[in-house]
Design a protein around this motif. Structure first.
Motif, PDB file in Angstrom:
ATOM      1  N   ASP A   1       2.051   1.876  -3.569  1.00 33.70           N
ATOM      2  CA  ASP A   1       0.939   2.360  -4.382  1.00 33.70           C
ATOM      3  C   ASP A   1       0.666   3.833  -4.104  1.00 33.70           C
ATOM      4  O   ASP A   1       0.461   4.629  -5.024  1.00 33.70           O
ATOM      5  CB  ASP A   1      -0.329   1.541  -4.122  1.00 33.70           C
ATOM      6  N   GLU A   2       0.697   4.204  -2.830  1.00 37.56           N
ATOM      7  CA  GLU A   2       0.457   5.586  -2.445  1.00 37.56           C
ATOM      8  C   GLU A   2       1.569   6.504  -2.972  1.00 37.56           C
ATOM      9  O   GLU A   2       1.307   7.602  -3.456  1.00 37.56           O
ATOM     10  CB  GLU A   2       0.375   5.672  -0.927  1.00 37.56           C
TER      11      GLU A   2
ATOM     12  N   GLU B   1       0.832  -1.206   0.000  1.00 33.59           N
ATOM     13  CA  GLU B   1       0.000   0.000   0.000  1.00 33.59           C
ATOM     14  C   GLU B   1       0.867   1.259   0.000  1.00 33.59           C
ATOM     15  O   GLU B   1       0.528   2.250  -0.649  1.00 33.59           O
ATOM     16  CB  GLU B   1      -0.924  -0.006   1.214  1.00 33.59           C
ATOM     17  N   GLU B   2       2.001   1.218   0.693  1.00 30.77           N
ATOM     18  CA  GLU B   2       2.897   2.372   0.745  1.00 30.77           C
ATOM     19  C   GLU B   2       3.453   2.701  -0.635  1.00 30.77           C
ATOM     20  O   GLU B   2       3.533   3.867  -1.022  1.00 30.77           O
ATOM     21  CB  GLU B   2       4.055   2.123   1.725  1.00 30.77           C
TER      22      GLU B   2
ATOM     23  N   GLN C   1       1.069   7.070  -6.843  1.00 29.24           N
ATOM     24  CA  GLN C   1      -0.260   7.377  -7.367  1.00 29.24           C
ATOM     25  C   GLN C   1      -0.331   8.632  -8.219  1.00 29.24           C
ATOM     26  O   GLN C   1      -1.184   8.749  -9.090  1.00 29.24           O
ATOM     27  CB  GLN C   1      -1.283   7.457  -6.228  1.00 29.24           C
ATOM     28  N   ASN C   2       0.550   9.581  -8.018  1.00 26.95           N
ATOM     29  CA  ASN C   2       0.509  10.842  -8.776  1.00 26.95           C
ATOM     30  C   ASN C   2       1.387  10.833 -10.027  1.00 26.95           C
ATOM     31  O   ASN C   2       1.493  11.855 -10.685  1.00 26.95           O
ATOM     32  CB  ASN C   2       0.898  12.001  -7.876  1.00 26.95           C
TER      33      ASN C   2
END
Length: 72
Positions: A66-67, A63-64, A70-71
């Motif tokens: 992916d975060e 998840e880290e 993400q931009n």
């Protein structure tokens, strides 16, 4: 950076460098590829990656991560 593989025919090696290297400190390392390849493992001539997809997944599929991406 310049990287190449050679097979010397005698004990002398002539090394030509780009003009941009002249006057700069250059590191030259010589070793035999076979000294760093395990028996039975296919030779990777660049020797830069032996990591498997599963190993990379542990660090990248989180998840880290992916975060963080993400931009982009």
């Amino acid at each position: 950076m310049i990287r190449t593989l050679i097979t010397p025919e005698n004990t002398n090696i002539l090394l030509e460098v780009p003009a941009s290297f002249v006057g700069k400190q250059v590191e030259v390392i010589a070793f035999t590829v076979s000294d760093f390849v395990e028996e039975g493992v296919e030779q990777d001539l660049i020797l830069t990656h032996y990591a498997s997809q599963k190993t990379l997944e542990k660090d990248w599929l989180t998840e880290e991560e992916d975060e963080a991406w993400q931009n982009l």
